[in-house]
Design an enzyme around this catalytic site. Structure first.
Site, PDB file in Angstrom:
ATOM      1  N   GLN A 282       0.848  -1.194   0.000  1.00 19.36           N
ATOM      2  CA  GLN A 282       0.000   0.000   0.000  1.00 19.36           C
ATOM      3  C   GLN A 282       0.888   1.250   0.000  1.00 19.36           C
ATOM      4  O   GLN A 282       0.405   2.373  -0.017  1.00 19.36           O
ATOM      5  CB  GLN A 282      -0.877   0.032   1.278  1.00 19.36           C
ATOM      6  CG  GLN A 282      -1.730  -1.188   1.470  1.00 19.36           C
ATOM      7  CD  GLN A 282      -3.141  -0.997   0.921  1.00 19.36           C
ATOM      8  OE1 GLN A 282      -3.427  -0.033   0.236  1.00 19.36           O
ATOM      9  NE2 GLN A 282      -4.019  -1.934   1.222  1.00 19.36           N
ATOM     10  N   ASN A 283       2.204   1.026   0.056  1.00 23.22           N
ATOM     11  CA  ASN A 283       3.177   2.102   0.212  1.00 23.22           C
ATOM     12  C   ASN A 283       3.450   2.804  -1.123  1.00 23.22           C
ATOM     13  O   ASN A 283       3.988   2.204  -2.046  1.00 23.22           O
ATOM     14  CB  ASN A 283       4.473   1.494   0.796  1.00 23.22           C
ATOM     15  CG  ASN A 283       5.535   2.520   1.083  1.00 23.22           C
ATOM     16  OD1 ASN A 283       5.798   3.403   0.278  1.00 23.22           O
ATOM     17  ND2 ASN A 283       6.172   2.384   2.226  1.00 23.22           N
ATOM     18  N   LYS A 284       3.087   4.093  -1.213  1.00 27.48           N
ATOM     19  CA  LYS A 284       3.254   4.844  -2.464  1.00 27.48           C
ATOM     20  C   LYS A 284       4.724   4.983  -2.853  1.00 27.48           C
ATOM     21  O   LYS A 284       5.063   4.986  -4.034  1.00 27.48           O
ATOM     22  CB  LYS A 284       2.622   6.229  -2.332  1.00 27.48           C
ATOM     23  CG  LYS A 284       1.101   6.209  -2.354  1.00 27.48           C
ATOM     24  CD  LYS A 284       0.547   7.621  -2.209  1.00 27.48           C
ATOM     25  CE  LYS A 284      -0.972   7.611  -2.193  1.00 27.48           C
ATOM     26  NZ  LYS A 284      -1.515   8.933  -1.831  1.00 27.48           N
ATOM     27  N   GLY A 285       5.602   5.134  -1.862  1.00 34.56           N
ATOM     28  CA  GLY A 285       7.032   5.269  -2.138  1.00 34.56           C
ATOM     29  C   GLY A 285       7.597   4.017  -2.787  1.00 34.56           C
ATOM     30  O   GLY A 285       8.339   4.082  -3.770  1.00 34.56           O
ATOM     31  N   LYS A 286       7.221   2.855  -2.244  1.00 31.21           N
ATOM     32  CA  LYS A 286       7.670   1.591  -2.836  1.00 31.21           C
ATOM     33  C   LYS A 286       7.111   1.442  -4.246  1.00 31.21           C
ATOM     34  O   LYS A 286       7.817   1.002  -5.159  1.00 31.21           O
ATOM     35  CB  LYS A 286       7.198   0.401  -1.991  1.00 31.21           C
ATOM     36  CG  LYS A 286       8.081   0.094  -0.802  1.00 31.21           C
ATOM     37  CD  LYS A 286       7.632  -1.188  -0.129  1.00 31.21           C
ATOM     38  CE  LYS A 286       8.407  -1.408   1.166  1.00 31.21           C
ATOM     39  NZ  LYS A 286       7.987  -2.618   1.863  1.00 31.21           N
TER      40      LYS A 286
ATOM     41  N   ASP B   2       9.800  -7.037   1.228  1.00 27.54           N
ATOM     42  CA  ASP B   2       9.964  -6.597   2.610  1.00 27.54           C
ATOM     43  C   ASP B   2      11.373  -6.047   2.695  1.00 27.54           C
ATOM     44  O   ASP B   2      12.335  -6.665   2.223  1.00 27.54           O
ATOM     45  CB  ASP B   2       9.742  -7.714   3.631  1.00 27.54           C
ATOM     46  CG  ASP B   2       9.475  -7.115   5.017  1.00 27.54           C
ATOM     47  OD1 ASP B   2       8.680  -6.166   5.106  1.00 27.54           O
ATOM     48  OD2 ASP B   2      10.081  -7.568   5.997  1.00 27.54           O
TER      49      ASP B   2
ATOM     50  N   PHE C  79      11.796   8.200   0.135  1.00 30.57           N
ATOM     51  CA  PHE C  79      10.859   8.102   1.249  1.00 30.57           C
ATOM     52  C   PHE C  79      11.555   7.347   2.372  1.00 30.57           C
ATOM     53  O   PHE C  79      12.716   6.969   2.252  1.00 30.57           O
ATOM     54  CB  PHE C  79       9.573   7.371   0.799  1.00 30.57           C
ATOM     55  CG  PHE C  79       9.786   5.920   0.438  1.00 30.57           C
ATOM     56  CD1 PHE C  79       9.446   4.907   1.323  1.00 30.57           C
ATOM     57  CD2 PHE C  79      10.337   5.573  -0.782  1.00 30.57           C
ATOM     58  CE1 PHE C  79       9.644   3.580   0.997  1.00 30.57           C
ATOM     59  CE2 PHE C  79      10.545   4.239  -1.117  1.00 30.57           C
ATOM     60  CZ  PHE C  79      10.195   3.245  -0.228  1.00 30.57           C
TER      61      PHE C  79
ATOM     62  N   HIS D 177      18.983  -1.145  -2.826  1.00 31.10           N
ATOM     63  CA  HIS D 177      18.720  -2.525  -2.414  1.00 31.10           C
ATOM     64  C   HIS D 177      17.573  -3.115  -3.228  1.00 31.10           C
ATOM     65  O   HIS D 177      17.632  -4.263  -3.667  1.00 31.10           O
ATOM     66  CB  HIS D 177      18.393  -2.559  -0.919  1.00 31.10           C
ATOM     67  CG  HIS D 177      17.333  -1.581  -0.479  1.00 31.10           C
ATOM     68  ND1 HIS D 177      17.373  -0.240  -0.801  1.00 31.10           N
ATOM     69  CD2 HIS D 177      16.193  -1.733   0.243  1.00 31.10           C
ATOM     70  CE1 HIS D 177      16.317   0.385  -0.297  1.00 31.10           C
ATOM     71  NE2 HIS D 177      15.577  -0.509   0.334  1.00 31.10           N
TER      72      HIS D 177
END
EC number: 3.6.1.66
Length: 198
Positions: free
Chosen positions: A9-13, A70, A153, A181
């Site tokens: 749900q992470n916009k940065g990812k 992750d 982020f 990474h």
């Protein structure tokens, strides 16, 4: 354009994945796009365990191939913290600012030269009826005393990359993708599984 679902749900990812996957002809979709209420609990004690939990959980729920990530920050002076708790290091709601403040506070007495750290990422690829596979990457750096840069982020503003002589948040998205990474893990994935990515 082919679609690929990233279990986040992470916009940065999502932005990181877009930078890496759109040149390969993929439209990146996240859980925000396909299953906003789907939340897989991350109960693993390693990045790998959590990535597998998310990928397999979402792939089973949606019946489609999924990439889950992750990742987090490991600081040597803090015995590897925040590690798998990177997103919620300061407790409660996820807050990049609060997490950064906690890291800077805990490292306040640690001298330069002993502030070594790394970003680590494990990607898990799961599809119904297929064996789940994992790919990993890491990026070595040091923790700054003050934030720098406006990109990225999470902990990017305090993560200094010696090879670039800049903080991660000072790098343009393409520069970050080349050394990060997540970029490393995704290149490993694309090399090991060209037939899957096609």
């Amino acid at each position: 354009m082919k679609k690929i679902v990233i279990a986040t749900q992470n916009k940065g990812k999502a932005k990181d994945f877009e930078t890496l996957l759109s040149p390969l002809g993929y439209e990146v979709l996240t859980l925000r796009d396909v299953a906003q209420d789907l939340d897989i609990e991350e109960t693993g004690t390693t990045f790998e365990a959590n990535a597998i939990l998310k990928a397999e959980g979402v792939a089973k729920e949606l019946g489609i191939p999924v990439i889950a990530d992750d990742s987090g920050l490991e600081i040597d002076a803090l015995d590897g913290e925040p590690g798998v708790y990177s997103a919620r290091y300061a407790g409660g709601e996820k807050s990049d600012d609060a997490n950064i403040e906690k890291v800077l506070e805990k490292l306040s007495g640690v001298p330069d030269g002993e502030r070594t750290a790394r970003f680590r990422c494990v990607l898990a690829v799961a599809a119904p009826g297929e064996q789940t596979q994992t790919f990993s990457g890491s990026c070595e750096g040091e923790i700054l005393r003050l934030r720098r840069g406006d990109h990225g982020f999470g902990y990017d503003p305090i993560f200094y990359v010696p090879a670039q002589e800049r903080a991660m948040a000072e790098l343009e998205p393409e520069e970050k993708a080349a050394i990060s990474h997540r970029g490393q893990a995704l290149r490993e994935l694309s090399e090991a599984m060209p037939e899957w990515l096609k």
